[in-house]
Write a protein that holds these residues in place. Structure first.
Motif, PDB file in Angstrom:
ATOM      1  N   ALA A  45       0.831  -1.213   0.000  1.00  0.00           N
ATOM      2  CA  ALA A  45       0.000   0.000   0.000  1.00  0.00           C
ATOM      3  C   ALA A  45       0.864   1.261   0.000  1.00  0.00           C
ATOM      4  CB  ALA A  45      -0.932  -0.001   1.207  1.00  0.00           C
ATOM      5  N   GLU A  46       2.033   1.182   0.620  1.00  0.00           N
ATOM      6  CA  GLU A  46       2.952   2.330   0.679  1.00  0.00           C
ATOM      7  C   GLU A  46       3.812   2.443  -0.582  1.00  0.00           C
ATOM      8  OE1 GLU A  46       5.186   1.544   4.212  1.00  0.00           O
ATOM      9  OE2 GLU A  46       3.451   1.794   5.525  1.00  0.00           O
ATOM     10  N   GLY A  47       3.636   1.514  -1.522  1.00  0.00           N
ATOM     11  CA  GLY A  47       4.417   1.545  -2.758  1.00  0.00           C
ATOM     12  C   GLY A  47       5.869   1.146  -2.570  1.00  0.00           C
ATOM     13  N   ARG A  48       6.123   0.276  -1.588  1.00  0.00           N
ATOM     14  CA  ARG A  48       7.506  -0.114  -1.285  1.00  0.00           C
ATOM     15  C   ARG A  48       7.957  -1.401  -1.997  1.00  0.00           C
ATOM     16  NH1 ARG A  48       9.807   2.795   2.859  1.00  0.00           N
ATOM     17  NH2 ARG A  48       8.391   3.993   4.167  1.00  0.00           N
ATOM     18  N   LEU A  49       7.021  -2.188  -2.488  1.00  0.00           N
ATOM     19  CA  LEU A  49       7.386  -3.444  -3.155  1.00  0.00           C
ATOM     20  C   LEU A  49       7.604  -3.168  -4.640  1.00  0.00           C
ATOM     21  CD1 LEU A  49       4.918  -5.975  -1.464  1.00  0.00           C
ATOM     22  CD2 LEU A  49       7.207  -5.270  -0.711  1.00  0.00           C
ATOM     23  N   LEU A  50       8.872  -3.134  -5.035  1.00  0.00           N
ATOM     24  CA  LEU A  50       9.234  -2.686  -6.382  1.00  0.00           C
ATOM     25  C   LEU A  50       9.905  -3.797  -7.190  1.00  0.00           C
ATOM     26  CD1 LEU A  50      10.834   0.699  -5.263  1.00  0.00           C
ATOM     27  CD2 LEU A  50       8.483   0.337  -6.021  1.00  0.00           C
ATOM     28  N   ASN A  51       9.893  -3.611  -8.521  1.00  0.00           N
ATOM     29  CA  ASN A  51      10.616  -4.502  -9.446  1.00  0.00           C
ATOM     30  C   ASN A  51      10.320  -5.980  -9.184  1.00  0.00           C
ATOM     31  OD1 ASN A  51      11.882  -2.127 -10.430  1.00  0.00           O
ATOM     32  ND2 ASN A  51      13.392  -2.260  -8.799  1.00  0.00           N
ATOM     33  N   ALA A  52       9.066  -6.289  -8.955  1.00  0.00           N
ATOM     34  CA  ALA A  52       8.699  -7.657  -8.563  1.00  0.00           C
ATOM     35  C   ALA A  52       8.899  -8.654  -9.699  1.00  0.00           C
ATOM     36  CB  ALA A  52       7.258  -7.695  -8.077  1.00  0.00           C
ATOM     37  N   VAL A  53       9.692  -9.663  -9.424  1.00  0.00           N
ATOM     38  CA  VAL A  53       9.830 -10.813 -10.315  1.00  0.00           C
ATOM     39  C   VAL A  53       8.728 -11.814  -9.954  1.00  0.00           C
ATOM     40  CG1 VAL A  53      11.377 -12.713 -10.993  1.00  0.00           C
ATOM     41  CG2 VAL A  53      12.329 -10.480 -10.420  1.00  0.00           C
ATOM     42  N   PHE A  54       8.364 -11.797  -8.666  1.00  0.00           N
ATOM     43  CA  PHE A  54       7.279 -12.654  -8.175  1.00  0.00           C
ATOM     44  C   PHE A  54       6.589 -11.944  -7.019  1.00  0.00           C
ATOM     45  CE2 PHE A  54       5.460 -16.011  -5.515  1.00  0.00           C
ATOM     46  CZ  PHE A  54       4.802 -16.782  -6.466  1.00  0.00           C
ATOM     47  N   LYS A  55       5.277 -11.883  -7.054  1.00  0.00           N
ATOM     48  CA  LYS A  55       4.488 -11.277  -5.972  1.00  0.00           C
ATOM     49  C   LYS A  55       3.133 -11.950  -5.991  1.00  0.00           C
ATOM     50  CE  LYS A  55       2.815  -6.895  -5.884  1.00  0.00           C
ATOM     51  NZ  LYS A  55       2.787  -5.409  -5.777  1.00  0.00           N
ATOM     52  N   ALA A  56       3.053 -13.103  -5.307  1.00  0.00           N
ATOM     53  CA  ALA A  56       1.824 -13.909  -5.399  1.00  0.00           C
ATOM     54  C   ALA A  56       1.821 -14.991  -4.324  1.00  0.00           C
ATOM     55  CB  ALA A  56       1.739 -14.569  -6.775  1.00  0.00           C
ATOM     56  N   GLY A  57       0.677 -15.636  -4.202  1.00  0.00           N
ATOM     57  CA  GLY A  57       0.605 -16.811  -3.351  1.00  0.00           C
ATOM     58  C   GLY A  57       1.441 -17.930  -3.953  1.00  0.00           C
ATOM     59  N   THR A  58       2.018 -18.763  -3.105  1.00  0.00           N
ATOM     60  CA  THR A  58       2.825 -19.887  -3.593  1.00  0.00           C
ATOM     61  C   THR A  58       2.020 -21.183  -3.452  1.00  0.00           C
ATOM     62  OG1 THR A  58       3.876 -20.572  -1.528  1.00  0.00           O
ATOM     63  CG2 THR A  58       4.853 -18.675  -2.661  1.00  0.00           C
ATOM     64  N   ALA A  59       2.666 -22.288  -3.801  1.00  0.00           N
ATOM     65  CA  ALA A  59       1.992 -23.589  -3.719  1.00  0.00           C
ATOM     66  C   ALA A  59       1.786 -24.039  -2.273  1.00  0.00           C
ATOM     67  CB  ALA A  59       2.804 -24.638  -4.480  1.00  0.00           C
ATOM     68  N   VAL A  60       2.503 -23.413  -1.346  1.00  0.00           N
ATOM     69  CA  VAL A  60       2.318 -23.740   0.070  1.00  0.00           C
ATOM     70  C   VAL A  60       1.096 -22.989   0.585  1.00  0.00           C
ATOM     71  CG1 VAL A  60       3.317 -23.587   2.392  1.00  0.00           C
ATOM     72  CG2 VAL A  60       4.769 -24.205   0.445  1.00  0.00           C
ATOM     73  N   LYS A  61       0.159 -23.714   1.141  1.00  0.00           N
ATOM     74  CA  LYS A  61      -1.112 -23.124   1.591  1.00  0.00           C
ATOM     75  C   LYS A  61      -0.860 -21.990   2.589  1.00  0.00           C
ATOM     76  CE  LYS A  61      -5.497 -24.503   3.763  1.00  0.00           C
ATOM     77  NZ  LYS A  61      -6.294 -23.553   3.022  1.00  0.00           N
ATOM     78  N   GLY A  62      -1.458 -20.836   2.315  1.00  0.00           N
ATOM     79  CA  GLY A  62      -1.369 -19.704   3.226  1.00  0.00           C
ATOM     80  C   GLY A  62      -0.099 -18.881   3.108  1.00  0.00           C
ATOM     81  N   ARG A  63       0.786 -19.226   2.166  1.00  0.00           N
ATOM     82  CA  ARG A  63       2.057 -18.492   2.038  1.00  0.00           C
ATOM     83  C   ARG A  63       2.006 -17.531   0.849  1.00  0.00           C
ATOM     84  NH1 ARG A  63       7.350 -21.989   1.357  1.00  0.00           N
ATOM     85  NH2 ARG A  63       7.194 -22.178   3.637  1.00  0.00           N
ATOM     86  N   PHE A  64       2.474 -16.306   1.090  1.00  0.00           N
ATOM     87  CA  PHE A  64       2.607 -15.324   0.027  1.00  0.00           C
ATOM     88  C   PHE A  64       4.088 -15.028  -0.155  1.00  0.00           C
ATOM     89  CE2 PHE A  64       2.594 -11.269  -2.119  1.00  0.00           C
ATOM     90  CZ  PHE A  64       1.485 -11.339  -2.965  1.00  0.00           C
ATOM     91  N   GLY A  65       4.556 -15.088  -1.397  1.00  0.00           N
ATOM     92  CA  GLY A  65       5.971 -14.882  -1.664  1.00  0.00           C
ATOM     93  C   GLY A  65       6.238 -13.602  -2.424  1.00  0.00           C
ATOM     94  N   PHE A  66       7.433 -13.065  -2.235  1.00  0.00           N
ATOM     95  CA  PHE A  66       7.841 -11.849  -2.944  1.00  0.00           C
ATOM     96  C   PHE A  66       9.308 -11.945  -3.335  1.00  0.00           C
ATOM     97  CE2 PHE A  66       9.824  -7.578  -2.763  1.00  0.00           C
ATOM     98  CZ  PHE A  66       9.173  -6.998  -3.841  1.00  0.00           C
TER      99      PHE A  66
END
Length: 198
Positions: free
Chosen positions: A14-35
């Motif tokens: 929300a603060e615009g701090r996550l930049l140049n994302a190669v990956f920004k999504a849920g992963t195959a592990v239940k409940g895990r979000f990766g960046f």
């Protein structure tokens, strides 16, 4: 699939701090979000509605957070200067936890040594970067075979690193130190733009 909304990444996004994302999504592990990407830790002063790149970033981040938890479970990344750890800790705040695993490669610390420090309520493993990428350095640190990970997609690679990273415990080669001690011994901050063609 896990979304960012109920994870420790939500406010950073929300603060615009996550930049140049190669990956920004849920992963195959239940409940895990990766960046995978960069985290802005200091913004330039902006005038009117102009958009300026951040002044400082934690770069090449590989990180994960679990749905419903307020802290980042795992983070590995690069800092141009060890001194930027203060800005990173201020940016992440309560997203740091004694339960998390945090590995930082810094450009201006002794190339022959590895350190572990307690800072901002968390434990950080501090290593020099040996002209390689955080991804390659982290695979080596966690004894992961690059060839075995090649067949995985980006989310799968994040999961493999995070799964191994959560089990990581530094060996006796890691010197117990403090933020103040390392700050006093760090070298000058390299200009990342020097020797680049204009």
């Amino acid at each position: 699939m896990t979304t960012i909304d109920n994870t420790a990444f939500a406010s950073l996004d929300a603060e615009g701090r996550l930049l140049n994302a190669v990956f920004k999504a849920g992963t195959a592990v239940k409940g895990r979000f990766g960046f995978r990407g960069d985290i802005a830790i200091e913004f330039q002063q902006q005038f009117a509605d102009e958009k300026r790149p951040p002044e400082k970033c934690a770069e090449q981040i590989i990180a994960a957070a679990n749905e419903g938890e307020t802290h980042i479970a795992f983070l590995s990344g690069f800092l141009l200067s060890f001194g930027y750890i203060k800005l990173l800790a201020e940016t992440l705040g309560e997203k740091l936890s004694p339960a998390g695993k945090y590995i930082l490669y810094c450009d201006n610390i002794d190339l022959s040594k590895k350190f572990v420090i307690d800072y901002a309520g968390a434990t950080f493993y501090i290593l020099p970067i040996d002209e390689a990428t955080v991804y390659n350095e982290t695979l080596e640190l966690l004894y992961l075979e690059k060839t075995e990970l090649k067949k995985l997609d980006t989310g799968g690679k994040v999961d493999a690193v995070v799964n191994a990273g959560l089990k990581f415990v530094g060996d006796k080669k890691f010197i117990k130190s403090t933020y103040e001690e390392l700050l006093a011994t760090m070298g000058p901050v390299r200009n990342p733009y020097e020797n680049r063609p204009v």
